[in-house]
Scaffold this active site. Structure first.
Site, PDB file in Angstrom:
ATOM      1  N   ARG A   1       0.024  15.766 -10.712  1.00 60.35           N
ATOM      2  CA  ARG A   1      -1.012  14.859 -11.097  1.00 60.35           C
ATOM      3  C   ARG A   1      -2.000  15.304 -12.061  1.00 60.35           C
ATOM      4  NH1 ARG A   1      -3.952  13.163  -7.835  1.00 60.35           N
ATOM      5  NH2 ARG A   1      -4.372  11.053  -8.630  1.00 60.35           N
TER       6      ARG A   1
ATOM      7  N   TYR B   1       2.227  10.877  -4.378  1.00 59.85           N
ATOM      8  CA  TYR B   1       2.695  11.206  -5.607  1.00 59.85           C
ATOM      9  C   TYR B   1       2.479  12.740  -5.792  1.00 59.85           C
ATOM     10  CZ  TYR B   1       1.974   6.262  -6.216  1.00 59.85           C
ATOM     11  OH  TYR B   1       1.953   4.866  -6.113  1.00 59.85           O
TER      12      TYR B   1
ATOM     13  N   CYS C   1       5.979  27.645 -18.203  1.00 60.38           N
ATOM     14  CA  CYS C   1       6.039  28.032 -19.307  1.00 60.38           C
ATOM     15  C   CYS C   1       5.209  26.829 -20.359  1.00 60.38           C
ATOM     16  CB  CYS C   1       7.043  28.596 -20.193  1.00 60.38           C
ATOM     17  SG  CYS C   1       7.427  30.281 -19.522  1.00 60.38           S
TER      18      CYS C   1
ATOM     19  N   ALA D   1       0.864  -1.068  -0.065  1.00 63.34           N
ATOM     20  CA  ALA D   1      -0.036  -0.090   0.028  1.00 63.34           C
ATOM     21  C   ALA D   1       0.977   1.206  -0.006  1.00 63.34           C
ATOM     22  CB  ALA D   1      -0.930  -0.068   1.120  1.00 63.34           C
TER      23      ALA D   1
END
EC number: 4.1.1.20
Length: 400
Positions: A297, A356, A327, A259
């Site tokens: 993400r 993440y 940019c 996990a």
């Protein structure tokens, strides 16, 4: 949490992790499998901050690693070598050598070719390499295609027929010891049925290995359980554990669970300050000091993190995009979200950013990565300092 004082003290952008929630989440997995032999190997790829790893080590966590760097970091954090697994489809020979030298629990193998490389290196070292084979059960995990790993079109694992050949080969080798079987069908999973379908398929295969006389001790069920980014109904840990165990009737291997997101995801928030607003005839933009290099993400997966402007939660809202200074047109933290009118200095909070987030951050556009702060019983502790600009080019060499 007093986010305003944290932002003032540590500056923004900033990651903040609630270690009390982290402990609760980890112990939830241990409790779910209580009464059966189990090992919860935290997946370092979700968040590999050293203090966070050390904290989990103190709770009894193992480690699921996908690079030799993660293996070394797990050891440095105090996770015992006999609780460390090395997975991943692209292990280099030098990484395999180091993993065997460190004598970790086992390597999860992804191909027959990789197994023969491991055997060759083990022979050179005069060791028996403990291995597990990652089985690809060809099960649709019903998640984002970029984080689906259990279909034949994905790069991970081997088909059951190939896996059987690998185990038979290992049984006859003087330098391989097959101790586990492994599957992992994807990430951010919110439906239990695909997991149990995969578990049943691999459990049946596991039983066939036992019938062949292989002493396979570990049944590695991977990880991937999702969290509620947008109000998803998450899988109860009790149902998850009982479902897995139901596929292993008459067998009592040690269950390994890898996990990551489910342990750390909802423990973290990402704080960023408003620089200003701009609008055109079609779109309103809130410009913040965070960007896609800090929180990738949304750009990478079109992922959505619930966000709000602190102190303005009840003010009238209109649609906008929340964007950073990178940019790239793909530099956004949120698209078409409802937000109140903002001013320079307002603090925007992005929830469920513990997994993440920092681990996927970068220095793109020569931007420094944020600081990381832990809250332990409500008290803040800096666990990673903000990078300095000078550190970004410290290892670059001038032309002679």
């Amino acid at each position: 949490m007093d986010f305003h004082s944290l932002a003032q003290r540590y500056q923004t952008p900033l990651y903040v992790y609630d270690f009390d929630k982290l402990k609760e989440n980890f112990l939830g997995f241990k409790d779910a499998f209580a009464g059966r032999k189990s090992l919860i190997c935290y997946a370092l790829k979700a968040n590999s901050n050293l203090s966070l790893l050390s904290f989990l080590a103190s709770l009894g966590a193992g480690a699921d690693c996908v690079s030799i760097g993660e293996v070394k970091k797990a050891l440095l954090a105090g996770i015992p070598k006999y609780k460390i697994i090395f997975s991943g489809v692209g292990k280099r020979d030098d990484e395999i050598y180091e993993a065997l030298r460190e004598d970790i629990l086992f390597l999860n193998l992804e191909s027959f070719e990789e197994m023969k490389r491991v055997e060759k290196i083990a022979k050179e070292l005069g060791k028996r390499a403990r291995i597990s084979v990652r089985v690809n059960p060809n099960i649709d995990a019903k998640t984002h295609p970029y984080i689906s790993t259990g279909l034949y079109e994905n790069k991970f694992g081997v088909e059951i027929e190939v896996a059987k050949e690998m185990y038979i080969y290992a049984k006859t080798s003087s330098f391989l010891e097959a101790v586990g079987v492994h599957f992992h069908i994807g990430s951010q999973l919110c439906e239990l049925s695909p997991i149990l379908e995969a578990s049943q398929k691999v459990a049946d295969f596991y039983k066939s290995l036992l019938a062949l006389g292989l002493e396979v001790k570990f049944f590695d069920i991977g990880g991937g359980l999702g969290i509620a980014y947008e109000g998803e109904e998450i899988i109860p840990l009790y149902d998850y554990a009982q479902g897995i165990l139901s596929t292993l009737k008459d067998c009592e291997p040690t269950i390994i669970c890898e996990a990551g997101r489910r342990i750390v995801g909802d423990c973290g928030v990402f704080l960023t300050k408003v620089i200003g607003e701009k609008s055109n005839s079609h779109k309103r933009f809130i410009i913040v000091d965070g960007a896609m290099n800090d929180l990738m993400r949304p750009t990478l997966y079109q992922a959505k993190h619930h966000s709000y402007i602190l102190g303005k939660e009840n003010e009238p809202k209109t649609p906008c995009d929340i964007v950073g200074a990178i940019c790239e047109s793909g530099d956004f933290l949120a698209k078409n979200v409802l937000m109140p009118s903002s001013e320079s200095g307002d603090l925007v909070v992005f929830e469920n950013a513990g997994a993440y987030g920092y681990s996927m951050s970068s220095n793109y556009n020569t931007r420094t990565r944020p600081a990381e702060v832990a809250l332990i019983e409500g008290n803040p502790k800096l666990i990673k300092a903000r990078e300095s600009l000078e550190s970004l080019w410290a290892n670059e060499l001038e032309l002679l």
